[in-house]
Design a protein around this motif. Structure first.
Motif, PDB file in Angstrom:
ATOM      1  N   LYS A   5       0.209  -1.073  17.149  1.00 17.46           N
ATOM      2  CA  LYS A   5      -0.399  -1.082  15.820  1.00 17.46           C
ATOM      3  C   LYS A   5      -1.776  -0.418  15.803  1.00 17.46           C
ATOM      4  O   LYS A   5      -2.179   0.177  14.816  1.00 17.46           O
ATOM      5  N   THR A   6      -2.489  -0.533  16.908  1.00 12.66           N
ATOM      6  CA  THR A   6      -3.850   0.000  16.965  1.00 12.66           C
ATOM      7  C   THR A   6      -3.977   1.050  18.066  1.00 12.66           C
ATOM      8  O   THR A   6      -3.136   1.144  18.956  1.00 12.66           O
ATOM      9  N   ASN A  54      -3.160   7.819  10.297  1.00 14.39           N
ATOM     10  CA  ASN A  54      -4.488   8.404  10.140  1.00 14.39           C
ATOM     11  C   ASN A  54      -4.498   9.726  10.910  1.00 14.39           C
ATOM     12  O   ASN A  54      -4.414   9.739  12.144  1.00 14.39           O
ATOM     13  N   ASN A  86     -13.272  -5.318  14.975  1.00 11.86           N
ATOM     14  CA  ASN A  86     -11.968  -4.898  14.489  1.00 11.86           C
ATOM     15  C   ASN A  86     -11.444  -3.715  15.286  1.00 11.86           C
ATOM     16  O   ASN A  86     -12.184  -2.791  15.610  1.00 11.86           O
ATOM     17  N   CYS A 125       4.575   2.868  15.946  1.00 17.19           N
ATOM     18  CA  CYS A 125       3.862   2.099  14.925  1.00 17.19           C
ATOM     19  C   CYS A 125       4.788   1.350  13.975  1.00 17.19           C
ATOM     20  O   CYS A 125       4.325   0.593  13.120  1.00 17.19           O
ATOM     21  N   SER A 127      -3.212   4.264   8.624  1.00 20.87           N
ATOM     22  CA  SER A 127      -4.288   4.080   7.647  1.00 20.87           C
ATOM     23  C   SER A 127      -4.552   5.394   6.934  1.00 20.87           C
ATOM     24  O   SER A 127      -4.030   6.446   7.322  1.00 20.87           O
ATOM     25  N   LYS A 128      -5.370   5.339   5.909  1.00 24.19           N
ATOM     26  CA  LYS A 128      -5.764   6.554   5.207  1.00 24.19           C
ATOM     27  C   LYS A 128      -6.659   7.397   6.118  1.00 24.19           C
ATOM     28  O   LYS A 128      -7.257   6.875   7.064  1.00 24.19           O
ATOM     29  N   LEU A 161      -6.817   0.793  13.435  1.00 28.06           N
ATOM     30  CA  LEU A 161      -5.421   0.924  13.047  1.00 28.06           C
ATOM     31  C   LEU A 161      -4.982   2.387  13.106  1.00 28.06           C
ATOM     32  O   LEU A 161      -5.733   3.282  12.753  1.00 28.06           O
ATOM     33  N   THR A 177      -9.649   9.002   7.853  1.00 27.20           N
ATOM     34  CA  THR A 177     -11.037   8.556   7.969  1.00 27.20           C
ATOM     35  C   THR A 177     -12.004   9.735   8.072  1.00 27.20           C
ATOM     36  O   THR A 177     -13.204   9.539   8.246  1.00 27.20           O
TER      37      THR A 177
END
Length: 218
Positions: A162-163, A48, A2, A114, A8-9, A5, A11
């Motif tokens: 996106k990533t 993130n 994977n 994004c 995101s929340k 991203l 990390t």
């Protein structure tokens, strides 16, 4: 495997981030004042914050600024002016008056890439650029989303990334750009908090604020 991203929340916690800074002996004291700003601004738009911090650390050499950017640019991501220019041309890079401005422009630029809801925002410099090219720029539409100091808030960038891996070859020509950021993210995520970090951090934070005042001419 994977991909990572960008939206995101968190990390890792802010304390982990600051402990990582402390553990990195070559990190400049400016990190203690500016990195928390990046963390907080990123959360506001759903990015993130660990990714945003890692990208800024890579771009600035942990805020040592040994490349084309200088500290008094208050530029934390290598952001150029609306007309761009050479990577090694200091005049091609945007100079902000305050660190807060540089942080917000960086986060706005990343959020645009994004495709965050509520973007694009209105950018005066971007409007002037489009006008100079004879391209229509819907001022009223973008002003509804607010304003940004991002000089390269080009509408065609919306949602193109996106990533973190996607940043390679887009944000930066380097094909390993995203991988380099991810490597820093993973180190932050694996950082453990030491018992004495809070006391030492406060001392260095005060020093960082003094450095910021000197750079900004306050």
């Amino acid at each position: 495997m994977n991909k990572m991203l960008i939206l995101s929340k968190p990390t890792a916690t802010k304390d982990q981030v600051m402990q990582f800074i402390k553990n990195t002996k070559t990190a400049h004291s400016l990190c203690y004042a500016i990195v928390p700003m990046i963390y907080d601004e990123a959360i506001k738009v759903g990015i993130n914050p660990v990714v945003a911090v890692a990208q800024a650390l890579k771009e600035t050499g942990y805020f040592n600024y040994k490349g084309v950017l200088r500290p008094n640019f208050c530029n934390i991501c290598g952001l150029k002016g609306s007309y761009g220019g050479g990577d090694y041309d200091p005049n091609a890079h945007k100079r902000f008056e305050y660190w807060e401005d540089g942080v917000k422009a960086f986060i706005d630029h990343l959020a645009l890439y994004c495709g965050v809801k509520g973007y694009p925002k209105y950018s005066k410099e971007t409007e002037l650029y489009y006008n100079g090219k004879g391209t229509f720029y819907d001022v009223n539409k973008y002003k509804k989303n607010g304003t940004t100091l991002d000089p390269r808030h080009f509408t065609y960038l919306l949602g193109t990334v996106k990533t973190v891996e996607d940043l390679s070859g887009k944000w930066c020509p380097s094909k390993t750009y995203g991988e380099d950021i991810i490597a820093i993210v993973r180190k932050i995520e694996g950082t453990k908090i030491s018992e004495d970090s809070k006391v030492n951090k406060e001392k260095i934070l005060n020093l960082a604020k003094e450095i910021i005042s000197e750079i900004e001419g306050k």
